[in-house]
Design an enzyme around this catalytic site. Structure first.
Site, PDB file in Angstrom:
ATOM      1  CD  GLU A 180     -19.553   9.373 -17.280  1.00  0.00           C
ATOM      2  OE1 GLU A 180     -20.049   9.904 -18.306  1.00  0.00           O
ATOM      3  OE2 GLU A 180     -20.087   8.438 -16.677  1.00  0.00           O
ATOM      4  CB  CYS A 183     -21.966   8.816 -20.998  1.00  0.00           C
ATOM      5  SG  CYS A 183     -21.092   7.427 -20.234  1.00  0.00           S
TER       6      CYS A 183
END
Length: 676
Positions: free
Chosen positions: A258, A297
């Site tokens: 990720e 993120c």
């Protein structure tokens, strides 16, 4: 303040910092407040401990037992939240940021604990999908199953969420039955270490289920096998370096990634100034720029608005951002704290300079802003900065350079197709959002942008009061994305658990598949109960235990009485000529629900007993119509048993109705709660 020595937890022992230890500075003061790392850490001993002690202990537990364990861990951490809050301030995070990281992480554990109890069996094998018919007569079948990997999960986490980042990986890993070695980013590892200490000291976890590396992991990745998993969160550059490890490639080690991404948010063409959607858009973008000082993120990096709304968006965002109070995160009045370190601040300023070559800064001056309760020069403080890119089609850096801080760039689009093209220029993101009240706009974005984004968040006046926000990954939904975002997935409920399990195709007879899955399969042997099954307690019932009822004739009076009593006078039950014109019926037929009612009358024991409640009916199918003069009988079989509490459990019964010629008339699964 005294310097915290951040330890590792390896093979059952706490190991203090040693050779190669690194100093960690406070994000608020810039002064050294902790030290972490020990290059002498025995990583092979850690792997062995996880594989030979932690793994076997976890695999002995059922999914439900692991779920209860995860719930207990969440409850224990919840009792110690204040300790985690207090130390987390040093990362630059505010109290609101703590709610995202600490409360969010604990909440994620609760969700996985709940899903483990509700959606997974009280056993050791997870059945993935339905039975596959591999033979004409049903004597040879197929079933996919998932079982825990016999290795260890290496969790390499980013600095921005030292608690959530660990727990969102740890919960599905433990639920799968796999031990974990957690390696947090060094800049904030002291928060993770406290959370790990709390979990270890609770005594809830089996020995070897959880270990911690505070600092570097040495050559740990060079010692992994096909039974291990690496789950990484961080930059695309670091991910590429790690996944290119020759051992990982040779051994086929699973690598779940990720990564950072250039997430976008699209203001729908219908969302004009003054509309609820316009105001919502400004609020969402502002929040994503300032929460965790933009170190998320999922933060919005590219703000897409209709060309004729760009000035209005910039003005509204600038007004809202000007009200953000930057300062010491411990102050109640502070709305945005510091970045995690001065090194991170320098990196963001470097990226800002790159963006500045293609975009104009329209709000925020890194050389001129106010910080409350702290020294602006010593701490890792920055103001929110908004840029405007006038030419997103020719620009490149705004689509491939992420300033991982409170920085976003506004760009205009000509039409919705153009907006979708700009959003996709990021070459893969974790999330894009669309603020619109027009369902057609939402559908077009999903069709045009879905292939490039792991999540599409759509919000408007109807959902905004209960929505969770653009930047909030939820444990129920997948978190990840294609391309630049890493190509991986986390969370997503049971989907996230499967990353740590092996899916295997099992082939065999109904009896074999029933034994493996602890779930009766039609065609497997039936067992005659010593008494009516409704008189037997949960613990007394066995899988495959079957009752065959007497038969009952269906009369025309039955059909007409049911129709008049219920009001269901559909023509197929009342008009013989009309029913005959229907290709599915030979004439008037019995109601399907009449058959179910009569079936219950054939198999139910009327006396008070261990059956407490009928809680549902699944997979109902009607196979053949029943006419007046036909007869039905019932086969009732214990298909599956699931413990729910110490007082009762759920019994899933396989119910088959057949006619006088033994042809299937209907089939379904009945759910009851039975006392122990």
């Amino acid at each position: 303040m005294s310097v915290i020595e951040v330890s590792s937890f390896a093979a059952g022992q706490w190991i203090e910092p040693g050779a190669g230890a690194r100093n960690i500075a406070s994000a608020i003061t810039g002064e050294v407040m902790a030290t972490a790392g020990n290059s002498a850490l025995d990583v092979q001993a850690m792997l062995d401990h996880a594989r030979t002690v932690g793994g076997p202990a976890l695999r002995k537990l059922t999914f439900h037992e692991r779920a209860k364990m995860i719930k207990a861990l969440a409850q224990h951490l919840g009792q110690h939240k204040q300790e985690l809050y207090d130390i987390s301030f040093e990362t630059g995070a505010t109290q609101s940021d703590h709610m995202i990281d600490i409360d969010g992480g604990i909440g994620t554990m609760f969700v996985f604990a709940s899903k483990g109890r509700r959606e997974m069996p009280d056993g050791n094998i997870y059945l993935d999908g339905d039975i596959e018919q591999l033979s004409r007569n049903g004597t040879f079948l197929g079933q996919h199953v998932c079982t825990p990997l016999h290795g260890v999960a290496i969790h390499i986490n980013a600095f921005n969420f030292p608690v959530w980042g660990m727990l969102e990986k740890l919960a599905p890993t433990l639920l799968a039955g796999v031990p974990a070695i957690v390696k947090p980013a060094t800049n904030s590892c002291y928060v993770t270490e406290l959370a790990v200490r709390l979990m270890i000291d609770s005594g809830i976890l089996p020995t070897g289920a959880l270990q911690l590396v505070s600092g570097g992991i040495g050559d740990m990745l060079d010692r992994l096998t096909c039974q291990d998993v690496v789950s990484f969160t961080g930059s695309a550059d670091t991910a590429l370096k790690l996944r290119s490890n020759p051992v990982l490639m040779r051994e086929g080690v699973r690598f779940v990634s990720e990564q950072d991404s250039l997430n976008s948010s699209i203001l729908g063409p219908d969302a004009v100034p003054g509309s609820p959607e316009f105001d919502l858009f400004v609020k969402e973008v502002s929040r994503e720029m300032t929460a965790k000082a933009g170190q998320k993120c999922t933060a919005i990096r590219r703000v897409l608005a209709p060309q004729d709304q760009v000035d209005s968006v910039i003005e509204a965002l600038s007004t809202r951002l000007s009200q953000v109070v930057i300062g010491n995160p411990r102050l109640e009045t502070t709305r945005m704290g510091a970045l995690v370190s001065n090194g991170q601040k320098a990196d963001v300023l470097e990226k800002v300079a790159i963006l500045g070559k293609e975009a104009e800064r329209v709000f925020g001056d890194p050389l001129n802003f106010q910080v409350d309760g702290a020294d602006r020069e010593k701490g890792a403080f920055m103001p929110p900065m908004l840029f405007h890119c006038a030419n997103p089609d020719t620009a490149e850096r705004v689509h491939d350079t992420e300033a991982f801080g409170p920085v976003s760039t506004v760009m205009g689009y000509r039409d919705l197709g153009h907006a979708i093209d700009i959003a996709n220029r990021g070459q893969g993101s974790l999330v894009t959002s669309v603020i619109t009240h027009d369902p057609a706009v939402a559908r077009d974005v999903v069709l045009g942008a879905g292939a490039y984004h792991g999540r599409i968040y759509i919000n408007n006046r109807d959902s905004m009061k209960e929505s969770t926000g653009h930047g909030s990954p939820l444990p129920h939904m997948v978190h990840g994305g294609p391309g630049r975002a890493g190509g991986g997935e986390e969370l997503g409920g049971v989907r996230g658990v499967k990353h740590y399990m092996q899916r295997t195709a099992i082939q065999g007879s109904p009896e074999i598949l029933s034994a493996i899955g602890e779930k009766w399969v039609p065609g497997a042997p039936e067992t005659k109960a010593p008494a009516h099954p409704f008189t037997r307690r949960f613990g007394e019932l066995s899988i495959g235990e079957t009752l065959h009822s007497a038969s009952r004739e269906i009369t025309l009076d039955d059909i007409e009485h049911f129709a008049n009593f219920t009001g269901d006078t559909f023509y197929a039950h009342m008009d013989d000529e009309a029913a005959e014109r229907n290709p599915f019926f030979p004439g008037r037929v019995a109601h399907g629900y009449l058959l179910l009612s009569f079936a219950a009358g054939l198999f139910v024991d009327p006396n008070e007993g261990p059956v407490l409640a009928n809680t549902g009916l699944d997979e109902l199918r009607f196979m053949k119509p029943v006419s007046a003069g036909d007869s039905i009988k019932v086969r009732l079989t214990v298909k599956k048993k699931t413990r729910r509490t110490d007082a009762y459990g759920e019994v899933r019964w396989h119910v088959t109705l057949t006619n006088q010629d033994d042809e299937k008339v209907a089939e379904y699964e009945l759910l009851t709660m039975n006392a122990y």
